[in-house]
Design an enzyme around this catalytic site. Sequence first.
Site, PDB file in Angstrom:
ATOM      1  N   ALA A 181       0.873  -1.186  -0.036  1.00  0.00           N
ATOM      2  CA  ALA A 181      -0.129   0.106  -0.033  1.00  0.00           C
ATOM      3  C   ALA A 181       0.850   1.473   0.028  1.00  0.00           C
ATOM      4  CB  ALA A 181      -0.949  -0.085   1.289  1.00  0.00           C
ATOM      5  N   ALA A 182       2.259   1.126  -0.033  1.00  0.00           N
ATOM      6  CA  ALA A 182       3.000   2.503  -0.042  1.00  0.00           C
ATOM      7  C   ALA A 182       2.544   3.221  -1.373  1.00  0.00           C
ATOM      8  CB  ALA A 182       4.492   2.125   0.055  1.00  0.00           C
ATOM      9  N   GLY A 183       2.641   2.564  -2.504  1.00  0.00           N
ATOM     10  CA  GLY A 183       2.318   2.975  -3.849  1.00  0.00           C
ATOM     11  C   GLY A 183       1.068   3.886  -3.608  1.00  0.00           C
ATOM     12  N   ASP A 184      -0.041   3.144  -3.120  1.00  0.00           N
ATOM     13  CA  ASP A 184      -1.285   3.654  -2.882  1.00  0.00           C
ATOM     14  C   ASP A 184      -1.550   4.772  -2.475  1.00  0.00           C
ATOM     15  OD1 ASP A 184      -2.371   1.276  -4.372  1.00  0.00           O
ATOM     16  OD2 ASP A 184      -2.461   0.110  -2.413  1.00  0.00           O
TER      17      ASP A 184
HETATM   18  O1  RIB Z   1      -1.583  -2.307  -3.426  1.00  0.00           O
HETATM   19  C1  RIB Z   1      -1.624  -3.153  -2.273  1.00  0.00           C
HETATM   20  C2  RIB Z   1      -3.050  -3.713  -2.601  1.00  0.00           C
HETATM   21  O2  RIB Z   1      -3.005  -4.710  -3.567  1.00  0.00           O
HETATM   22  C3  RIB Z   1      -3.345  -4.660  -1.334  1.00  0.00           C
HETATM   23  O3  RIB Z   1      -4.010  -4.036  -0.501  1.00  0.00           O
HETATM   24  C4  RIB Z   1      -4.008  -5.940  -1.909  1.00  0.00           C
HETATM   25  O4  RIB Z   1      -5.435  -5.939  -1.927  1.00  0.00           O
HETATM   26  C5  RIB Z   1      -3.843  -5.873  -3.530  1.00  0.00           C
HETATM   27  O5  RIB Z   1      -5.163  -5.280  -4.142  1.00  0.00           O
END
Ligand code: RIB
Length: 301
Positions: free
Chosen positions: A242-245
């Site tokens: 989730a760092a990229g998110d």
């Molecule tokens: O970017 C991380 C995410 O990728 C995770 O939370 C997982 O659900 C996948 O979708």
Amino acid sequence: MKIVVVGSINMDYVLKTRELPKRGETLSAQSFNTVFGGKGANQAVAAARLGAEVTMIGAVGNDSIGKELKDNLEKENIDVTGVNVVEGASGVAMINVADNGDNTIVVYPGANFKLQEQWIDKYEELIKSADCLMVQLEIPMNIVMKSVKIASENGVKVIFNPAPAKEFPVEIFKYIDIITPNETELQKISGKEDIKEGARELINRGASSVVVTLGEQGSMYIDKDNDYMAGSYKVNSIDSTAAGDAFNAALAMNIVKSTDIENGLRFSNAVGALVTTKLGAQTSLPYKEEVTNFIVQEDNK
Ligand code: RIB
């Protein structure tokens, strides 16, 4: 700042092991956690925690976790009017994280792949009234295309995170303001090894600007006239999930309405770095105050 995220909503099942298992190997895990995830939902929660007004458009299943996934978004102050409950299983991800931070992720899209074009028509006004639309690639391509087209034709800035890496129509470039690949995704999409050459290739294909995330090296912004590089912060990284998110959400908050791109990149790098210090996706997304305190502390070192 009003942000609409059209994207995936998953439940992550996270196993922590000393190393990633080799082919055919069975390992004993040190821990098991159920964590809210999904690239779309992670971006939505990250933006909400940083202070944005966020609306999510997506789908969950009518299974036992679907309700939890939707309730969680509501608890995070996200408008879930556009989150539909569909027949069948919700999206899930099996994530294995090793002691050195390496991970493997297997996603079952479930409900995320049942998103329908008519829902995007139904929630068109939500997209039109936003400052920024964020999309990724864990939902059907026709939904991504329809959403970015509506946004772009109505003056809404579009951030397209081409993750997980997969093919997409080149037509998308004319609808997006910023494409945000990581280094590997950029190489795959552009066919170029060199970062600047790869970014310029995407600009030649029609992208207005490219922001490349470079992990510990930081991130780079490139458009047809300028390029900026911002270094990252040194932290004790244990899990990059989730760092990229979160980086994408921070970018939306900081460069869509501002011309101070370098500071926007620095802030987004700080958010991405902080995420890597904790295990799991949404468990690791920071609030705005944490990020500003962290930046002050680091800059005074
Ligand atoms: O970017 C991380 C995410 O990728 C995770 O939370 C997982 O659900 C996948 O979708």
